[in-house]
Write a protein that holds these residues in place. Structure first.
Motif, PDB file in Angstrom:
ATOM      1  N   ALA A   1      14.653  92.990  41.352  1.00 12.55           N
ATOM      2  CA  ALA A   1      14.788  91.356  41.459  1.00 12.55           C
ATOM      3  C   ALA A   1      15.830  91.011  42.398  1.00 12.55           C
ATOM      4  O   ALA A   1      15.819  90.261  43.221  1.00 12.55           O
ATOM      5  CB  ALA A   1      14.956  91.087  40.136  1.00 12.55           C
ATOM      6  N   TYR A   2      17.073  91.710  42.072  1.00 14.00           N
ATOM      7  CA  TYR A   2      18.376  91.162  43.075  1.00 14.00           C
ATOM      8  C   TYR A   2      18.045  91.458  44.236  1.00 14.00           C
ATOM      9  O   TYR A   2      18.665  91.013  45.235  1.00 14.00           O
ATOM     10  CB  TYR A   2      19.582  91.753  42.375  1.00 14.00           C
ATOM     11  N   ASP A   3      17.565  92.816  44.575  1.00 16.16           N
ATOM     12  CA  ASP A   3      17.173  93.220  46.030  1.00 16.16           C
ATOM     13  C   ASP A   3      16.346  92.296  46.830  1.00 16.16           C
ATOM     14  O   ASP A   3      16.640  91.931  47.830  1.00 16.16           O
ATOM     15  CB  ASP A   3      16.381  94.696  45.942  1.00 16.16           C
ATOM     16  N   ALA A   4      15.388  91.803  45.942  1.00  9.06           N
ATOM     17  CA  ALA A   4      14.408  90.654  46.819  1.00  9.06           C
ATOM     18  C   ALA A   4      15.191  89.385  46.858  1.00  9.06           C
ATOM     19  O   ALA A   4      14.946  88.756  48.038  1.00  9.06           O
ATOM     20  CB  ALA A   4      13.374  90.366  45.524  1.00  9.06           C
ATOM     21  N   LEU A   5      16.081  88.964  46.162  1.00 11.69           N
ATOM     22  CA  LEU A   5      16.804  87.615  46.215  1.00 11.69           C
ATOM     23  C   LEU A   5      17.821  87.645  47.488  1.00 11.69           C
ATOM     24  O   LEU A   5      17.914  87.071  48.311  1.00 11.69           O
ATOM     25  CB  LEU A   5      17.445  87.191  44.936  1.00 11.69           C
ATOM     26  N   VAL A   6      18.630  89.061  47.340  1.00  9.04           N
ATOM     27  CA  VAL A   6      19.834  89.263  48.345  1.00  9.04           C
ATOM     28  C   VAL A   6      18.916  89.349  49.649  1.00  9.04           C
ATOM     29  O   VAL A   6      19.363  88.896  50.616  1.00  9.04           O
ATOM     30  CB  VAL A   6      20.464  90.303  48.004  1.00  9.04           C
ATOM     31  N   THR A   7      17.966  90.280  49.826  1.00  7.93           N
ATOM     32  CA  THR A   7      17.462  90.544  51.096  1.00  7.93           C
ATOM     33  C   THR A   7      17.015  89.255  51.914  1.00  7.93           C
ATOM     34  O   THR A   7      17.076  89.184  53.002  1.00  7.93           O
ATOM     35  CB  THR A   7      16.297  91.553  50.963  1.00  7.93           C
ATOM     36  N   SER A   8      16.192  88.579  50.946  1.00  9.98           N
ATOM     37  CA  SER A   8      15.771  87.176  51.591  1.00  9.98           C
ATOM     38  C   SER A   8      17.082  86.384  52.272  1.00  9.98           C
ATOM     39  O   SER A   8      16.866  85.974  53.483  1.00  9.98           O
ATOM     40  CB  SER A   8      15.003  86.525  50.638  1.00  9.98           C
ATOM     41  N   LEU A   9      18.131  86.309  51.442  1.00  8.17           N
ATOM     42  CA  LEU A   9      19.294  85.466  51.741  1.00  8.17           C
ATOM     43  C   LEU A   9      19.782  86.272  53.196  1.00  8.17           C
ATOM     44  O   LEU A   9      20.254  85.550  54.097  1.00  8.17           O
ATOM     45  CB  LEU A   9      20.424  85.362  50.845  1.00  8.17           C
ATOM     46  N   GLU A  10      19.817  87.584  53.075  1.00  4.85           N
ATOM     47  CA  GLU A  10      20.373  88.283  54.311  1.00  4.85           C
ATOM     48  C   GLU A  10      19.553  88.038  55.480  1.00  4.85           C
ATOM     49  O   GLU A  10      20.065  87.929  56.931  1.00  4.85           O
ATOM     50  CB  GLU A  10      20.510  89.797  54.051  1.00  4.85           C
ATOM     51  N   VAL A  11      18.347  87.833  55.368  1.00  2.00           N
ATOM     52  CA  VAL A  11      17.383  87.703  56.482  1.00  2.00           C
ATOM     53  C   VAL A  11      17.482  86.278  56.890  1.00  2.00           C
ATOM     54  O   VAL A  11      17.553  86.125  58.173  1.00  2.00           O
ATOM     55  CB  VAL A  11      15.927  88.209  56.165  1.00  2.00           C
ATOM     56  N   SER A  12      17.469  85.214  56.164  1.00  2.00           N
ATOM     57  CA  SER A  12      17.477  83.835  56.455  1.00  2.00           C
ATOM     58  C   SER A  12      18.564  83.180  56.665  1.00  2.00           C
ATOM     59  O   SER A  12      18.755  82.256  57.401  1.00  2.00           O
ATOM     60  CB  SER A  12      16.460  83.240  55.364  1.00  2.00           C
ATOM     61  N   GLY A  13      19.600  83.764  55.837  1.00  2.00           N
ATOM     62  CA  GLY A  13      21.081  82.914  56.066  1.00  2.00           C
ATOM     63  C   GLY A  13      20.911  81.944  55.141  1.00  2.00           C
ATOM     64  O   GLY A  13      21.898  80.747  55.334  1.00  2.00           O
ATOM     65  N   SER A  14      20.086  81.455  54.332  1.00  2.00           N
ATOM     66  CA  SER A  14      19.996  80.424  53.490  1.00  2.00           C
ATOM     67  C   SER A  14      21.109  80.235  52.448  1.00  2.00           C
ATOM     68  O   SER A  14      21.981  81.327  52.550  1.00  2.00           O
ATOM     69  CB  SER A  14      18.773  80.290  52.816  1.00  2.00           C
ATOM     70  N   ASP A  15      21.457  79.137  51.988  1.00  2.00           N
ATOM     71  CA  ASP A  15      22.434  78.926  50.793  1.00  2.00           C
ATOM     72  C   ASP A  15      21.700  79.508  49.469  1.00  2.00           C
ATOM     73  O   ASP A  15      22.919  79.931  48.980  1.00  2.00           O
ATOM     74  CB  ASP A  15      22.628  77.300  50.748  1.00  2.00           C
ATOM     75  N   LEU A  16      20.624  79.329  49.394  1.00  2.00           N
ATOM     76  CA  LEU A  16      20.529  80.057  48.108  1.00  2.00           C
ATOM     77  C   LEU A  16      19.024  80.579  48.108  1.00  2.00           C
ATOM     78  O   LEU A  16      18.115  80.051  48.888  1.00  2.00           O
ATOM     79  CB  LEU A  16      20.386  79.087  46.802  1.00  2.00           C
ATOM     80  N   ALA A  17      18.558  81.436  47.201  1.00  2.00           N
ATOM     81  CA  ALA A  17      17.043  81.871  47.024  1.00  2.00           C
ATOM     82  C   ALA A  17      16.799  81.770  45.629  1.00  2.00           C
ATOM     83  O   ALA A  17      17.547  82.042  44.800  1.00  2.00           O
ATOM     84  CB  ALA A  17      17.104  83.438  47.429  1.00  2.00           C
ATOM     85  N   VAL A  18      15.768  81.274  45.474  1.00  2.00           N
ATOM     86  CA  VAL A  18      14.970  80.885  44.163  1.00  2.00           C
ATOM     87  C   VAL A  18      13.933  81.978  43.898  1.00  2.00           C
ATOM     88  O   VAL A  18      13.079  82.249  44.716  1.00  2.00           O
ATOM     89  CB  VAL A  18      14.724  79.694  43.882  1.00  2.00           C
ATOM     90  N   GLY A  19      13.715  82.654  42.777  1.00  2.00           N
ATOM     91  CA  GLY A  19      12.808  83.497  42.486  1.00  2.00           C
ATOM     92  C   GLY A  19      11.836  82.905  41.301  1.00  2.00           C
ATOM     93  O   GLY A  19      12.097  82.192  40.437  1.00  2.00           O
ATOM     94  N   ASP A  20      10.754  83.688  40.964  1.00  2.00           N
ATOM     95  CA  ASP A  20       9.756  83.149  39.915  1.00  2.00           C
ATOM     96  C   ASP A  20      10.301  83.960  38.495  1.00  2.00           C
ATOM     97  O   ASP A  20      11.232  84.680  38.651  1.00  2.00           O
ATOM     98  CB  ASP A  20       8.549  83.886  39.996  1.00  2.00           C
ATOM     99  N   TYR A  21      10.108  83.600  37.576  1.00  2.00           N
ATOM    100  CA  TYR A  21      10.216  83.890  36.159  1.00  2.00           C
ATOM    101  C   TYR A  21       9.436  83.830  35.109  1.00  2.00           C
ATOM    102  O   TYR A  21       8.276  83.282  35.339  1.00  2.00           O
ATOM    103  CB  TYR A  21      11.588  83.409  35.625  1.00  2.00           C
ATOM    104  N   ILE A  22       9.485  84.749  33.947  1.00  2.00           N
ATOM    105  CA  ILE A  22       8.531  84.563  33.023  1.00  2.00           C
ATOM    106  C   ILE A  22       9.492  84.402  31.553  1.00  2.00           C
ATOM    107  O   ILE A  22      10.520  84.879  31.797  1.00  2.00           O
ATOM    108  CB  ILE A  22       7.611  85.947  32.630  1.00  2.00           C
TER     109      ILE A  22
END
Length: 337
Positions: free
Chosen positions: A105-126
């Motif tokens: 989970a954290y790899d998915a969020l951090v990798t997205s931010l590393e690639v995009s440079g965005s301020d925040l990344a939001v993920g799905d949840y159950i």
């Protein structure tokens, strides 16, 4: 402390506020420490008396990535703020001590931010409880696809989901935004999360499930206490502040999503639950009515709202709780509630 001041600063800081979660903390910490990311875990204990802080300290003794501090204040808001202030990572996430983080989970969020440079990344949840598991985001279009570099104006239905634990923040953005959690009995994350969504210049949406929320029964569970007047007043007060933030954006699409959230989703579910549990007049009724009225005054009625839902909220707003109770029994609750 800032990450740039330390060569050994981790990539990710995980802040875990705890209060009497000893039965679940082992699983929660194990799920965090299993993440394939360079991280630190900051456990901030809020006056636990069930062995939570002792167990957390034992975990810190076994794993140098874990540190444990006592919260300087009282309540989950103070604990989260204290943890964020101690964070050294480039990115910041929050987790609760009775929930679970899926592998990757954290790899998915951090990798997205590393690639995009965005301020925040939001993920799905159950969410899950003893008898079932469900995905609250199923009714939120923004979660139906992955995206990078969007804004809240691009994906206004991100506003439907406002927990703090299914997202990662660039810590620089978090600190520059001045976002803080209030210490309130309920819903201490909705105002800071709406603020973050509005202030973020760029947002990623990750379609991985990044969080598993455990809904606990019993008097200790916030969900179980949601019908109580103190809890409802706290929620309504925070929701009214969200309404003001949304109003100030002057974005018609965002206002429409928020109106739906109030009249057909979160606020309706919360008020309807209170109405269903209402049995007789109490001293709390006047304050509940005042807070409902204040929120509705800030939020125009959407055309498509069901008449029974509208009636239930409007009866609560004028203090007609006996009539509201009768309507609530017919109106029912939103499936998420």
């Amino acid at each position: 402390m800032t990450g740039s001041a330390h060569d050994d600063a981790p990539l990710l800081s995980v802040v875990i506020p705890t209060h009497n979660v000893r039965p679940w903390l082992r699983q929660a910490l194990d799920s965090v420490l299993r993440q394939d990311v360079d991280l630190e875990v900051i456990v901030v204990d809020d006056r636990s008396d069930d062995g939570t802080i002792e167990f957390a300290r034992e975990a810190a003794g076994r794993d140098a990535r874990v540190s444990v501090v006592s919260s300087p204040g009282e309540g989950g808001g103070s604990a989260r703020n204290a943890g964020a202030d101690l964070a050294r990572g480039r990115y910041l996430v929050f987790a609760d001590g009775d929930d679970l983080i899926p592998d990757g989970a954290y790899d998915a969020l951090v990798t997205s931010l590393e690639v995009s440079g965005s301020d925040l990344a939001v993920g799905d949840y159950i969410k899950f409880r003893a008898v079932d598991t469900w995905r609250p985001t199923a009714a939120m279009p923004a979660y139906g696809r992955a995206s990078r570099g969007v804004t809240l104006a691009d994906e206004p239905t991100l506003l439907y989901s406002r927990p703090c634990w299914n997202r990662a923040f660039r810590r620089e953005f978090w600190e520059a935004s001045g976002i803080r959690f209030p210490d309130v009995p309920r819903s201490n994350d909705i105002v800071p999360m709406v603020s973050a969504l509005v202030k973020a210049e760029s947002i990623d949406v990750v379609d991985d499930v990044v969080y598993v929320y455990r809904e606990r029964p019993g008097s200790g569970s916030m969900t179980a206490r949601a019908g109580a007047a103190t809890s409802l007043v706290s929620y309504l007060t925070q929701e009214a502040e969200c309404a003001r933030i949304v109003r100030d954006t002057r974005d018609a699409d965002l206002a429409a999503v928020f109106a739906d959230l109030v009249w057909d989703r979160d606020a309706f579910v919360a008020v309807n639950r209170y109405l269903l549990a209402w049995e007789s007049d109490s001293e709390a009724d006047a304050l509940v009515a005042e807070k409902v009225r204040a929120l509705l005054d800030l939020t125009p009625v959407p055309d498509e709202v069901g008449p029974l839902r509208r009636l239930a909220l409007e009866l609560a707003a004028v203090g007609s709780f006996a009539a509201g109770h009768a309507v609530a029994r017919v109106a029912g609750g939103h499936p998420e509630g």
